[in-house]
Design a protein around this motif. Structure first.
Motif: not given
Length: 338
Positions: A222, A230, A234, A267, A286
Motif C-alpha cells: 500500500l 489506494n 492514488l 495505510d 485496486r
C-alpha cells in the motif's frame, strides 16, 4: 519501509536470531567506523598539507618582496599587495580541497540522477485511442529482463478474447511474472509482437494502458494514503461508488468497514495489522478498479483462505460477464475454478 522493517524485526525475534544479527551488525559497524576514521585522517592530512603550503608560499612571497624592497625594485606597498593577492588566489584552492568529500558526494548524486533520467525515458504525446476490447494476441513473444542478456521468455504465442480467463501454470522461475510484467507494459518486449485490440501496447502510453489493464502483483504494497486512495490508484478525488464496488467485488468491503476509519484509514495505521490475504484482497480491488478490460493476476491465491478464494473466483466471473478477460499466473490451479 517501516512496515517491512517491522516484519523483519518480528521474524528475527520469532526465530531467536537476536544475538547473531547483533553480532553481524556490530562487525559491519566496526568496519564502517574504521573506514570513516581512515577517511577522516586522509582528509585531515590533505587539509594540513594545503594549509602548510599556503603559509609557505605567503612567507616566500613576503621574503621575496622584502628582498626586492631592499634592492629598491619594489615599494613596501607593492610587497603587501602581492602577499594579499596571493592569499586570495590560494583561498579557493584550499577551500575546495577541504570540501572534497562534498564534491565527491555531489558528483555521485549527479551520476545517479543521470542514470535515473536515462532509464526513465520521456514519453512523447500520443494519439488517444478508443477503449479497446479485451482482445490480447501474442506472437513469437520474447522478453529479456532489464539489465540482462538472456531471454526469460522466448517464442511465446497465445490469444486472449473477451469473456475468457487464461491460466498460466508453471514452476518458480518459469517466466510467469515476466509475462505479467510484459503484458502490463512494465517490461518492454525484445522480440515478436504483443497487441491489445490490434494496437501495440506502447501506442497507448503508460498512464492510459494502466487504465485498460489491471494488475495484481505477487507482493501487494500500500502507498502513503487512505485505503480508498489506494484502491482508486492514488486519484486526487476517488470515485466513492467505484471504490466501494471494487472492494465488494474483491470481498474486502466488510473487512475495510471494520478498520478504525473505514475507507479513510491511512495505510500507516493499518498495514501492520493486515494479513497477507487481506492485503491481497485490497490489491485485487485496486486491480479491478475502473473496470479495466484485462486484469492480470500474479499468484492471486497464494495468501487467500476459502473465503478469499471464493471472492477471487467471483471477481473473475464478474470480469468475464462484462466481456473482460483475465490472465492468471499460478503454481497450481486447484483454487481457481474460473
Amino acid at each position: 519501509m517501516s512496515n517491512r522493517l517491522g516484519e523483519e524485526a518480528e521474524m528475527v525475534q520469532a526465530m531467536g536470531m537476536q544475538n547473531a544479527v547483533f553480532t553481524k551488525w556490530e562487525k559491519s559497524r566496526n568496519i564502517a567506523l574504521v573506514s570513516q576514521i581512515r577517511a577522516t585522517d586522509v582528509s585531515g592530512g590533505f587539509s594540513s598539507l594545503t594549509k602548510t603550503l599556503r603559509l609557505f608560499l605567503q612567507c616566500a612571497m613576503l621574503g621575496l618582496g622584502a628582498y626586492l624592497v631592499l634592492k629598491n625594485e619594489m615599494t613596501p606597498g607593492g610587497m603587501i599587495a602581492g602577499s594579499i593577492l596571493l592569499g586570495r588566489a590560494l583561498a579557493p584552492v584550499e577551500m575546495m580541497l577541504n570540501q572534497w568529500g562534498l564534491v565527491q558526494r555531489a558528483n555521485h548524486a549527479w551520476v545517479n540522477l543521470t542514470k535515473l533520467l536515462t532509464a526513465v525515458s520521456v514519453e512523447l504525446p500520443r494519439t488517444t485511442l478508443p477503449k479497446p476490447q479485451a482482445r490480447l494476441i501474442a506472437r513469437s513473444l520474447t522478453v529479456v529482463p532489464p539489465g540482462e542478456k538472456t531471454a526469460a521468455l522466448r517464442g511465446l504465442a497465445f490469444k486472449l478474447h473477451p469473456g475468457q480467463a487464461h491460466r498460466h501454470i508453471g514452476t518458480s522461475g518459469a517466466g510467469k511474472s515476466t509475462l505479467a510484467r510484459a503484458v502490463t507494459g512494465v517490461w518492454r518486449i525484445a522480440g515478436g509482437s504483443l497487441r491489445l485490440d490490434a494496437a501495440a501496447l506502447d501506442q497507448y502510453g503508460r498512464a492510459i494502458l494502466g487504465q485498460h489493464i489491471g494488475y495484481l502483483p505477487q507482493r501487494v504494497k500500500l502507498f502513503d494514503g487512505t485505503i480508498a486512495e489506494n484502491i482508486a490508484r492514488l486519484a486526487d478525488k476517488p470515485d466513492a461508488e467505484m471504490v466501494v464496488n471494487a472492494a465488494k467485488a474483491a470481498a474486502a468491503h466488510k473487512m475495510i468497514l471494520k478498520l478504525p476509519n473505514g475507507y479513510d484509514t491511512r495505510d500507516s495505521a493499518v498495514q501492520s495489522r493486515l494479513s497477507g490475504g487481506q492485503l491481497q484482497r485490497i490489491g485485487l480491488a485496486r486491480a479491478i478498479y475502473g473496470e479495466p478490460v484485462i486484469v492480470v493476476l500474479d499468484e492471486p491465491n497464494s495468501n487467500l483462505d476459502n473465503i478469499g478464494s471464493e471472492a477471487l473466483n467471483a471477481a473473475i466471473r464478474c470480469i468475464k460477464n462484462r466481456n473482460g478477460a483475465v490472465m492468471i499466473m499460478a503454481h497450481r490451479s486447484a483454487a481457481i475454478q474460473e
